[in-house]
Design an enzyme around this catalytic site. Structure first.
Site, PDB file in Angstrom:
ATOM      1  N   ASN A  22     -13.908-121.744 -94.495  1.00 30.97           N
ATOM      2  CA  ASN A  22     -14.663-121.761 -93.251  1.00 30.97           C
ATOM      3  C   ASN A  22     -13.762-122.185 -92.094  1.00 30.97           C
ATOM      4  O   ASN A  22     -12.621-122.591 -92.323  1.00 30.97           O
ATOM      5  CB  ASN A  22     -15.825-122.764 -93.350  1.00 30.97           C
ATOM      6  CG  ASN A  22     -17.017-122.206 -94.121  1.00 30.97           C
ATOM      7  OD1 ASN A  22     -17.171-120.991 -94.277  1.00 30.97           O
ATOM      8  ND2 ASN A  22     -17.859-123.094 -94.610  1.00 30.97           N
ATOM      9  N   TYR A  38     -20.672-116.856-106.993  1.00 31.58           N
ATOM     10  CA  TYR A  38     -20.153-115.658-106.310  1.00 31.58           C
ATOM     11  C   TYR A  38     -20.221-114.395-107.171  1.00 31.58           C
ATOM     12  O   TYR A  38     -20.573-113.326-106.676  1.00 31.58           O
ATOM     13  CB  TYR A  38     -18.743-115.923-105.767  1.00 31.58           C
ATOM     14  CG  TYR A  38     -18.766-116.851-104.567  1.00 31.58           C
ATOM     15  CD1 TYR A  38     -19.093-118.199-104.717  1.00 31.58           C
ATOM     16  CD2 TYR A  38     -18.525-116.394-103.288  1.00 31.58           C
ATOM     17  CE1 TYR A  38     -19.150-119.058-103.628  1.00 31.58           C
ATOM     18  CE2 TYR A  38     -18.573-117.242-102.190  1.00 31.58           C
ATOM     19  CZ  TYR A  38     -18.890-118.574-102.369  1.00 31.58           C
ATOM     20  OH  TYR A  38     -18.955-119.417-101.291  1.00 31.58           O
ATOM     21  N   HIS A  43     -23.624-115.638 -94.767  1.00 31.27           N
ATOM     22  CA  HIS A  43     -22.454-114.904 -94.262  1.00 31.27           C
ATOM     23  C   HIS A  43     -22.721-113.402 -94.195  1.00 31.27           C
ATOM     24  O   HIS A  43     -21.833-112.592 -94.437  1.00 31.27           O
ATOM     25  CB  HIS A  43     -21.222-115.165 -95.138  1.00 31.27           C
ATOM     26  CG  HIS A  43     -20.791-116.599 -95.162  1.00 31.27           C
ATOM     27  ND1 HIS A  43     -19.881-117.123 -94.281  1.00 31.27           N
ATOM     28  CD2 HIS A  43     -21.159-117.630 -95.973  1.00 31.27           C
ATOM     29  CE1 HIS A  43     -19.695-118.415 -94.548  1.00 31.27           C
ATOM     30  NE2 HIS A  43     -20.459-118.746 -95.564  1.00 31.27           N
ATOM     31  N   HIS A  87     -14.499-114.387-103.981  1.00 26.99           N
ATOM     32  CA  HIS A  87     -14.888-115.340-105.024  1.00 26.99           C
ATOM     33  C   HIS A  87     -13.853-116.466-105.088  1.00 26.99           C
ATOM     34  O   HIS A  87     -12.683-116.190-105.369  1.00 26.99           O
ATOM     35  CB  HIS A  87     -14.936-114.604-106.363  1.00 26.99           C
ATOM     36  CG  HIS A  87     -15.583-115.386-107.453  1.00 26.99           C
ATOM     37  ND1 HIS A  87     -15.570-116.763-107.494  1.00 26.99           N
ATOM     38  CD2 HIS A  87     -16.259-114.999-108.554  1.00 26.99           C
ATOM     39  CE1 HIS A  87     -16.216-117.170-108.564  1.00 26.99           C
ATOM     40  NE2 HIS A  87     -16.643-116.122-109.229  1.00 26.99           N
TER      41      HIS A  87
HETATM   42 FE1  HDD Z   1     -20.267-119.685 -99.977  1.00 28.80          FE
HETATM   43  C1  HDD Z   1     -20.432-116.376 -99.281  1.00 28.80           C
HETATM   44  C2  HDD Z   1     -17.668-120.018 -97.750  1.00 28.80           C
HETATM   45  C3  HDD Z   1     -20.292-123.101-100.420  1.00 28.80           C
HETATM   46  C4  HDD Z   1     -22.563-119.342-102.388  1.00 28.80           C
HETATM   47  N1  HDD Z   1     -19.265-118.447 -98.751  1.00 28.80           N
HETATM   48  C5  HDD Z   1     -19.478-117.107 -98.615  1.00 28.80           C
HETATM   49  C6  HDD Z   1     -18.576-116.559 -97.644  1.00 28.80           C
HETATM   50  C7  HDD Z   1     -17.797-117.596 -97.203  1.00 28.80           C
HETATM   51  C8  HDD Z   1     -18.226-118.770 -97.920  1.00 28.80           C
HETATM   52  C9  HDD Z   1     -16.703-117.525 -96.179  1.00 28.80           C
HETATM   53  C10 HDD Z   1     -18.526-115.111 -97.187  1.00 28.80           C
HETATM   54  C11 HDD Z   1     -17.593-114.311 -98.032  1.00 28.80           C
HETATM   55  C12 HDD Z   1     -17.446-112.921 -97.461  1.00 28.80           C
HETATM   56  O1  HDD Z   1     -16.897-112.798 -96.356  1.00 28.80           O
HETATM   57  O2  HDD Z   1     -17.921-111.989 -98.108  1.00 28.80           O
HETATM   58  N2  HDD Z   1     -19.245-121.245 -99.186  1.00 28.80           N
HETATM   59  C13 HDD Z   1     -18.150-121.156 -98.360  1.00 28.80           C
HETATM   60  C14 HDD Z   1     -17.560-122.469 -98.211  1.00 28.80           C
HETATM   61  C15 HDD Z   1     -18.302-123.334 -98.951  1.00 28.80           C
HETATM   62  C16 HDD Z   1     -19.350-122.561 -99.577  1.00 28.80           C
HETATM   63  C17 HDD Z   1     -16.323-122.760 -97.388  1.00 28.80           C
HETATM   64  C18 HDD Z   1     -18.124-124.801 -99.167  1.00 28.80           C
HETATM   65  C19 HDD Z   1     -17.006-125.409 -99.091  1.00 28.80           C
HETATM   66  N3  HDD Z   1     -21.270-120.976-101.152  1.00 28.80           N
HETATM   67  C20 HDD Z   1     -21.109-122.347-101.218  1.00 28.80           C
HETATM   68  C21 HDD Z   1     -21.930-122.886-102.271  1.00 28.80           C
HETATM   69  C22 HDD Z   1     -22.571-121.820-102.850  1.00 28.80           C
HETATM   70  C23 HDD Z   1     -22.143-120.636-102.126  1.00 28.80           C
HETATM   71  C24 HDD Z   1     -22.018-124.350-102.659  1.00 28.80           C
HETATM   72  C25 HDD Z   1     -23.549-121.771-103.984  1.00 28.80           C
HETATM   73  C26 HDD Z   1     -23.661-122.645-104.919  1.00 28.80           C
HETATM   74  N4  HDD Z   1     -21.380-118.146-100.651  1.00 28.80           N
HETATM   75  C27 HDD Z   1     -22.234-118.216-101.688  1.00 28.80           C
HETATM   76  C28 HDD Z   1     -22.820-116.885-102.080  1.00 28.80           C
HETATM   77  C29 HDD Z   1     -22.102-115.911-101.085  1.00 28.80           C
HETATM   78  C30 HDD Z   1     -21.269-116.860-100.260  1.00 28.80           C
HETATM   79  C31 HDD Z   1     -24.303-116.833-102.119  1.00 28.80           C
HETATM   80  C32 HDD Z   1     -22.996-114.975-100.288  1.00 28.80           C
HETATM   81  C33 HDD Z   1     -22.312-113.642-100.310  1.00 28.80           C
HETATM   82  C34 HDD Z   1     -21.230-113.784-101.252  1.00 28.80           C
HETATM   83  O3  HDD Z   1     -21.228-115.048-101.773  1.00 28.80           O
HETATM   84  O4  HDD Z   1     -20.445-112.939-101.585  1.00 28.80           O
HETATM   85  O5  HDD Z   1     -22.521-116.598-103.397  1.00 28.80           O
END
Ligand code: HDD
Length: 716
Positions: free
Chosen positions: A151, A365, A78, A342
């Protein structure tokens, strides 16, 4: 508020902001970060005017050092996002289900900051990549920040968070050559997917037009997981969150998406920014599917499995409030980049479930923000600060902003009268939902998670013929880019579990055969997996179709904010321009005047018509519809401009409405006029003749005339 009033309000605000900026910066000297006034910002300090620069030049060093450190790590997923401020207002109190303060009082507006994103691309990648879109909302409630981090697709690729790094490594550019950028059409992604049958349902969505939205303002949003509402009596209820856009849910054509990526990689970002800037504020209704706890095991899927959705046919969506985005950020980095979402930021009245994907997210997060934003004080960055008062005994760390006063930084204490106090539940103190747990520690997946195909089939069967064709085309494109035949075969095997028709058509486009079932390598489950635990099953779904899953079933008719290009040249008829412009503006559409170059066009009546874009600086793919006003001289000139002809040909290819106030002119140069049956053009969204604004408006309201794709021979 009418659009015109909104526009005036927005113009006034812009003017006031400009004035305020001028006022704020009046008498401001350029200084160093220590406040020293700078006398010369054009020249570094040198030993003589042709000599070497001196290390002593602290002004140069400070400026360059800060510059060197301007970048922070981008989000691993993202990374590319766009955001806006706004508010949320509930329609009626939800106290029956939840005690969440921001869901009680319909007169109260809760500020929000909403960030949309693509998943796989880097920060500078194109907006129109085929990808899932992130839809994150931060509610600044009086009880603390609540983040709904979802999402635009209601299910996910994997069931357990432990697979997330694998999924992302597979979809990101391949590690040896960092190719391709922001695209899933490559070997590693499909290799992984072909070995993960649980991703089949999500793949159907990702290959649909949901993954190439027309606008961020025209996407649905979903919380994905099942969450829990908790009311004052501590009664829990399962809840699924939905965002429904008031402008409807629309996609673009794949050929168009690829061309937009070249013509305007910022297409979605610009569209969101401009709409808000013009006072056309995007709106979404928040919907909930409420499921009593007693019904937990009533479905033929598991509510804790994020690869499943709850069909709206089974549990309708109740609309409970509205979000309006009405203010663009002041500074991209400070707000859009530094915002930290988060799924674990919850408020009393909302709680988690044991969905293993959600549980893993709860760890990820905070961990990522620590790295990305440089330390444990990222909550002090203005965009992340709660509006609820914040007091605790956490101290110090990199970039601490707050100057904590006093002697104590522990609890309990007597030296500060016990402050800050713990809150009782009645005072709003958070209390986790007392879910009963009595279990063995296991690395297991519940058998109720094993059906990976029925909802994929439900999704495919719920699409219109056009939507099904787009999925077939997308899969054929993506798998066509895969260079390993075994991967393609495994995928055909999985698709065959969804629908034989789908698998046959994709196979035929690839020049391959759908493999026999027995050859399917255990549905792709690798040999080192315990088949008892992982081999998928397929049960028959309790419903065959759910119209809510199809984009083409909803939200048509509204043409607000649609971009209509007027193809003009000197000699264009004044009335023909003015009447159509007025009719479209009344419906909230945006008119863009195109001309041979950027200077004004002279109308037949001798007036000057301001040109928004010259043909050479723009492209048909960034508009929703095309109108050619009358005027013989103008038509004669436009017939000689290849780009003007191309506009109409390409607009036709992408199934967009086209209107021409006269027949003898530009339209006669088009491929479709010369080669296709003119009888059918009107029902195909090509409207010819004077005074046809209502027909044109109706056509724009239909978004696209996809039937034209059957004649996919337009050379554009
Ligand atoms: Fe995630 C970012 C949505 C599963 C780990 N995720 C992130 C963002 C969105 C989602 C919209 C962007 C947030 C922003 O605008 O700053 N993610 C989802 C959805 C998931 C999902 C809808 C499943 C239903 N994500 C998911 C899993 C993991 C992560 C299973 C890790 C185990 N996601 C992250 C992250 C991010 C992230 C690496 C990257 C940047 C951030 O968090 O802030 O921690």
């Amino acid at each position: 508020m009418k659009n015109e009033e909104k526009k005036n309000a927005s113009d006034n605000k812009k003017h006031q902001d400009l004035e305020r900026n001028r006022e704020d910066s009046k008498d401001q000297f350029l200084t160093t970060n220590q406040g020293l006034k700078i006398n010369d910002d054009q020249n570094s300090l040198k030993a003589g005017d042709r000599g070497a620069s001196l290390l002593e030049d602290f002004i140069l060093r400070e400026k360059i050092t800060h510059f060197d450190h301007e970048r922070i790590p981008e989000r691993i997923v993202h990374a590319r996002g766009s955001a806006a401020h706004g508010y949320f207002q509930v329609y009626e109190s939800m106290e029956k289900y939840t005690k969440a303060g921001f869901l009680q009082d319909p007169s109260k507006k809760t500020p929000v900051f909403t960030r949309f994103s693509t998943v796989a691309g880097f920060k500078g990648s194109t907006d129109l990549a085929r990808d899932v879109r992130g839809f994150s909302v931060k509610f600044y409630t009086e009880e603390g920040n609540y983040d709904l981090v979802g999402n635009n697709i209601p299910v996910f690729f994997i069931q357990d968070a432990i697979k997330f790094p694998d999924l992302i490594h597979a979809v990101k550019p391949e590690p040896h050559n960092e190719i391709p950028q922001a695209a899933s059409a490559h070997d590693t992604f499909w290799d992984f997917i072909s070995l993960m049958p649980e991703s089949t349902h999500m793949i159907m969505w990702a290959m649909s037009d949901r993954a190439i939205p027309r606008s961020l303002r025209m996407m649905e949003g979903f919380g994905v997981h099942t969450f829990r509402f908790v009311n004052k009596e501590n009664k829990g209820t399962f809840v699924k969150f939905h965002w429904k856009p008031l402008l409807g849910t629309h996609g673009v054509a794949w050929d168009e998406a690829q061309k937009i990526s070249g013509n305007d990689p910022d297409f979605h970002r610009r569209d969101l920014w401009n709409a808000i800037d013009n006072g056309q504020f995007p709106e979404w209704e928040l919907g909930v599917q409420i499921i009593p706890e007693e019904d937990e095991h009533k479905f033929d899927f598991d509510l804790l499995d994020a690869t499943k959705l709850v069909p709206e046919e089974l549990v309708p969506v109740k609309k409970i409030g509205k979000m309006v985005l009405n203010r663009n950020p002041d500074n991209f980095f400070a707000e859009t980049e530094q915002v930290a979402f988060h799924p674990g930021h919850i408020v009393p009245g909302i709680d988690f479930t044991n969905d293993p994907l959600l549980q893993g997210r709860l760890f990820s997060y905070t961990d990522t923000q620590l790295k990305r934003l440089g330390g444990p004080n990222f909550h002090e960055i203005p965009i992340n600060r709660p509006i609820a008062p914040m007091h605790n005994n956490q101290r110090d760390g990199h970039m601490r902003q707050e100057i904590n006063k006093g002697q104590t930084s522990y609890h309990p204490n007597s030296l500060r009268g016990g402050c800050p106090f713990q809150a009782k539940i009645a005072e709003g103190g958070f209390d986790s939902y007392p879910e009963k747990i009595d279990a063995k520690k296991v690395r297991e997946r519940s058998k109720s998670f094993k059906d990976h195909f029925s909802q994929a089939t439900l999704f495919f069967n719920s699409q219109t013929g056009v939507e099904q064709q787009h999925i077939i085309d997308a899969l054929s494109f993506e798998l066509g880019k895969v260079g390993v035949a075994q991967v393609q075969e495994r995928m055909l095997g999985l698709l065959n579990e969804v629908s034989n028709d789908l698998a046959q058509k994709v196979a035929s486009n690839l020049g391959m055969k759908v493999p026999e079932r027995k050859e399917q390598l255990n549905h792709g489950v690798p040999a080192d997996f315990d088949p008892e635990r992982y081999e998928p099953t397929k049960s028959s779904p309790s419903i065959e179709k759910d119209p809510a899953l199809s984009m083409m079933h909803k939200g048509f008719g509204n043409i607000a904010t649609r971009q209509v290009a007027f193809l003009c040249a000197d000699g264009v008829d004044d009335n023909s321009v003015d009447e159509m412009k007025k009719a479209l503006k009344n419906e909230g559409a945006m008119v863009k005047i195109l001309g041979p170059n950027s200077t004004d066009v002279k109308t037949a009546g001798g007036k000057s018509l301001k040109v928004d874009e010259a043909y050479r600086t723009t492209a048909s793919v960034v508009y929703d519809a095309f109108y050619v006003p009358s005027g013989d001289k103008a038509h004669k000139a436009m017939r000689m401009i290849p780009k003007a002809i191309h506009f109409l040909n390409e607009g036709y290819k992408h199934c967009k409405p086209i209107a021409s106030a006269q027949e003898n002119g530009l339209v006669e140069e088009t491929y479709f006029w010369k080669n296709l049956n003119k009888q059918n053009l009107a029902e195909d969204g090509v409207i010819i003749g004077k005074g046809k604004s209502s027909e044109f408006i109706e056509a724009i309201g239909k978004h696209r005339f996809w039937k034209r794709e059957e004649k996919d021979s337009i050379p554009a």
